[in-house]
Design a protein around this motif. Structure first.
Motif, PDB file in Angstrom:
ATOM      1  N   LYS A 117       0.855  -1.196   0.000  1.00  0.00           N
ATOM      2  CA  LYS A 117       0.000   0.000   0.000  1.00  0.00           C
ATOM      3  C   LYS A 117       0.884   1.236   0.000  1.00  0.00           C
ATOM      4  CE  LYS A 117      -4.477   0.276   1.786  1.00  0.00           C
ATOM      5  NZ  LYS A 117      -5.279  -0.936   1.618  1.00  0.00           N
ATOM      6  N   THR A 318      -3.126  -7.616  -3.177  1.00  0.00           N
ATOM      7  CA  THR A 318      -3.780  -6.320  -2.983  1.00  0.00           C
ATOM      8  C   THR A 318      -4.960  -6.430  -2.017  1.00  0.00           C
ATOM      9  OG1 THR A 318      -5.204  -6.636  -4.932  1.00  0.00           O
ATOM     10  CG2 THR A 318      -3.126  -5.485  -5.290  1.00  0.00           C
ATOM     11  N   ASP A 319      -4.863  -7.323  -1.054  1.00  0.00           N
ATOM     12  CA  ASP A 319      -5.906  -7.506  -0.023  1.00  0.00           C
ATOM     13  C   ASP A 319      -7.286  -7.745  -0.635  1.00  0.00           C
ATOM     14  OD1 ASP A 319      -3.814  -6.738   1.613  1.00  0.00           O
ATOM     15  OD2 ASP A 319      -4.465  -4.635   1.678  1.00  0.00           O
ATOM     16  N   ASP A 320      -7.346  -8.447  -1.762  1.00  0.00           N
ATOM     17  CA  ASP A 320      -8.633  -8.713  -2.432  1.00  0.00           C
ATOM     18  C   ASP A 320      -9.412  -7.444  -2.760  1.00  0.00           C
ATOM     19  OD1 ASP A 320      -8.242 -11.403  -2.538  1.00  0.00           O
ATOM     20  OD2 ASP A 320      -9.366 -11.837  -0.695  1.00  0.00           O
ATOM     21  N   SER A 321      -8.719  -6.337  -2.969  1.00  0.00           N
ATOM     22  CA  SER A 321      -9.410  -5.085  -3.288  1.00  0.00           C
ATOM     23  C   SER A 321     -10.193  -5.235  -4.588  1.00  0.00           C
ATOM     24  CB  SER A 321      -8.402  -3.953  -3.464  1.00  0.00           C
ATOM     25  OG  SER A 321      -7.643  -3.785  -2.293  1.00  0.00           O
TER      26      SER A 321
END
Ligand SMILES: *[C@@H]1O[C@H](CO)[C@@H](O)[C@H](O)[C@H]1NC(C)=O
Length: 447
Positions: A117, A318-321
Motif C-alpha cells: 500500500k 492487494t488484499d482482495d481489493s
C-alpha cells in the motif's frame, strides 16, 4: 444544415465533450459531430461485443463472460483524483448530477519484488512494510514536514525554498533512500519519469499534497471512478451541452475541413453539404492524424502501450481489493517510464460479477512494446483474455489562432485526468482569449 454555428466540435472524446459543454454554457452555438455511432471516441467504454469486434474483427465474446449489458470496458485507463482539476470541472458544471462515483479501493506500489500500500500520512509511513525501521523515521519526518508547511511561516520550511531547491535537495535533507524516493515521486506525485528530481521542488510538493488531501477525503485511496465506466464522463458533458442548446450528430462522417481562400477555417463538409462555423475544435483523428502534411504530429517518445486484461480474480497481494491503482516505478524494473495498472470490477458496474478488468500501460521505449508491459502482466496472476494496443500520441502543430482550427491532444500515459484538464484549459484560452474560471465545491461519493 445551412445554419451558421459559433463552434463545430469534432469527436466526442472527453476533452471535446468538456469543451463542448463549457462552450454551450458560455452561450456559444455548438454543433458536435462524431464519426462513430457511440459517444466517447478514444475515451469510450465498450460492451463485450464492441470490445471483441474492435480487437478481434469477427470473434464473438465467449459465453462464459456473461451478458453484454454488464460490461463497460474503458479504452484508456485513468482514475479521477478526488481533489483534482477534473473533479472541480465536474462540480462547476453540475455534470455530477448525471454521474455516480465510487472510490477506488486501494493505491499500491511495487518495490523490491513486493506489492505494498502507498502510505500517505506519517502514521501510515510508520506502519508501512515498504521501509525499514530507520527509513520509517526519516519518512515520518518528511511527511510531518509536508503536513506542517505553512507558506508564510519560515519556521516550518526546514531551511528549504521550494521554488529554488530541487526535489533532490529535499530528499537529501530528510535522508530518504532511492526506493522511498521512487514511491513518493511516482506513486504519490505521479511523475512518469525521474526528470522531476533535479527541478524545483514546488510542483512535486503540490502533487504530493493533492494526493494526501484526496486520500484524506475518502479514506481508501485518492481516486474516484464513475459507475458504468469512464465513457459516462464524455456522455455527461454531452448532455450538459445539449441542455444548453448544443446540437449532436453521431455516426456522421466528416469528409473535409473546408478552408476559405486565405487558408482559414470556413466549415465542415459531410457529403455534399457544408456546415459553416466561426471556429472548429476536434481530436487529432479529424485533422490528418497518421497522414503526411496534416495539422498534427506524432510525439515519438510518447507512444503508449495498453493491455486490457480480463481476470477471474483480484490482483494477488492487494488484499482482495475490488479496484486498485498499482504503480511499478521505472527504477524497480530498469525502465525509464513507470508501468501503471488500473483495475476495476463489478463494484463499478463495468463487468460481470467475479470478473476483474485490469489495464496495464506504459510509455513505449523499444520496438517490442508487449515485452515492456510484461512485468505488469506478471503481477496479475492467470489472465483470462488480453487485448493489446499501441497508440501514438498526437499533438497539434499550430495553436489555431491563425486559422481558427483548434486541435486537442491524444490521451497520454498518465493514470489520471489532470493533463486532460490542462488541455481543456489550454484550448479554451486559445479559442476564447481568456482563462477558464471554475468554482470550488465538493463531490458526493458513495461509500
Ligand atoms: C453492445 O454493442 C453492440 C454494438 O454496438 C450493440 O449492438 C449492442 O446492442 C450492445 N449491447 C448492449 C447490451 O448494449
Amino acid at each position: 444544415m445551412d445554419e451558421e454555428y459559433d463552434v463545430i466540435v469534432l469527436g466526442t472524446g472527453l476533452t471535446e465533450c468538456i469543451l463542448s459543454g463549457l462552450l454551450s454554457v458560455e452561450g456559444k452555438k455548438v454543433l458536435h459531430m462524431d464519426r462513430n455511432d457511440y459517444y466517447g471516441g478514444e475515451t469510450a467504454s465498450l460492451n463485450l461485443t464492441q470490445l471483441y469486434r474492435k480487437f478481434r474483427s469477427n470473434q464473438e465474446p465467449p459465453a462464459e463472460l456473461g451478458r453484454d449489458r454488464d460490461y463497460a470496458i474503458d479504452l484508456v485507463s485513468k482514475f479521477i483524483i478526488a481533489s483534482g482539476e477534473l473533479t472541480k470541472m465536474l462540480v462547476h458544471t453540475d455534470v455530477t448530477r448525471y454521474l455516480e462515483f465510487k472510490q477506488i479501493a486501494g493505491s499500491f506500489v511495487y518495490r523490491d519484488g513486493k506489492i505494498s500500500k502507498v502510505p500517505s500520512t506519517e502514521l501510515e509511513a510508520v506502519k508501512s512494510p515498504l521501509m525499514g525501521l530507520f527509513e520509517k523515521r526519516r519518512a515520518k519526518k518528511f511527511f510531518e514536514f509536508l503536513q506542517n508547511w505553512k507558506e508564510d511561516d519560515p519556521a516550518t520550511h526546514a531551511g528549504l525554498d521550494l521554488d529554488k531547491d530541487s526535489m533532490k535537495t529535499v530528499y537529501e535533507k530528510f535522508g530518504l533512500e532511492p526506493g522511498t524516493q521512487d514511491f513518493i515521486g511516482h506513486a504519490m506525485a505521479l511523475h512518469l519519469d525521474d526528470d522531476y528530481i533535479t527541478k524545483p521542488a514546488r510542483p512535486t510538493y503540490e502533487r504530493i499534497v493533492l494526493y494526501t488531501s484526496s486520500m484524506a477525503r475518502y479514506g481508501k485511496s485518492p481516486y474516484i471512478y464513475p459507475l458504468y465506466g469512464l465513457g459516462e464522463l464524455p456522455q455527461s458533458f454531452a448532455r450538459l451541452s445539449a441542455i444548453y442548446g448544443g446540437t449532436y450528430m453521431l455516426d456522421k462522417k466528416v469528409d473535409e475541413i473546408v478552408l476559405d481562400s486565405n487558408g482559414n477555417f470556413f466549415g465542415v463538409r459531410c457529403g455534399d453539404e457544408t456546415v459553416r462555423a466561426k471556429q472548429v475544435v476536434g481530436d487529432p483523428s479529424y485533422f490528418g492524424a497518421g497522414e503526411n502534411g496534416g495539422k498534427v504530429r506524432v510525439v515519438e517518445e510518447k507512444k503508449v502501450v495498453r493491455a486490457i486484461c480480463l481476470l477471474k480474480h483480484p490482483i494477488p497481494g492487494t488484499d482482495d481489493s475490488d479496484s486498485v491503482q498499482l504503480i511499478i516505478p521505472q527504477n524497480q524494473v530498469q525502465r525509464h517510464n513507470d508501468i501503471y495498472i488500473a483495475m476495476v470490477s463489478s463494484t463499478h458496474n463495468v463487468c460481470a460479477k467475479d470478473i476483474y478488468v485490469a489495464i496495464v500501460s506504459t510509455i513505449v521505449e523499444t520496438d517490442k512494446p508487449e515485452l515492456e508491459i510484461a512485468p505488469g502482466i506478471g503481477l496479475l496472476g492467470p489472465v483470462y483474455d488480453k487485448f493489446v494496443s499501441v497508440s501514438p500520441v498526437y499533438v497539434p502543430v499550430a495553436n489555431g489562432q491563425q486559422d481558427q482550427i483548434y486541435i486537442t491532444r491524444s490521451y497520454d500515459a498518465t493514470s489520471h485526468f489532470e493533463t486532460v484538464v490542462d488541455d481543456v484549459n489550454d484550448v479554451w484560452r486559445r479559442m476564447i482569449g481568456s482563462d477558464l474560471v471554475l468554482k470550488k465545491r465538493e463531490v458526493a461519493v458513495e461509500e
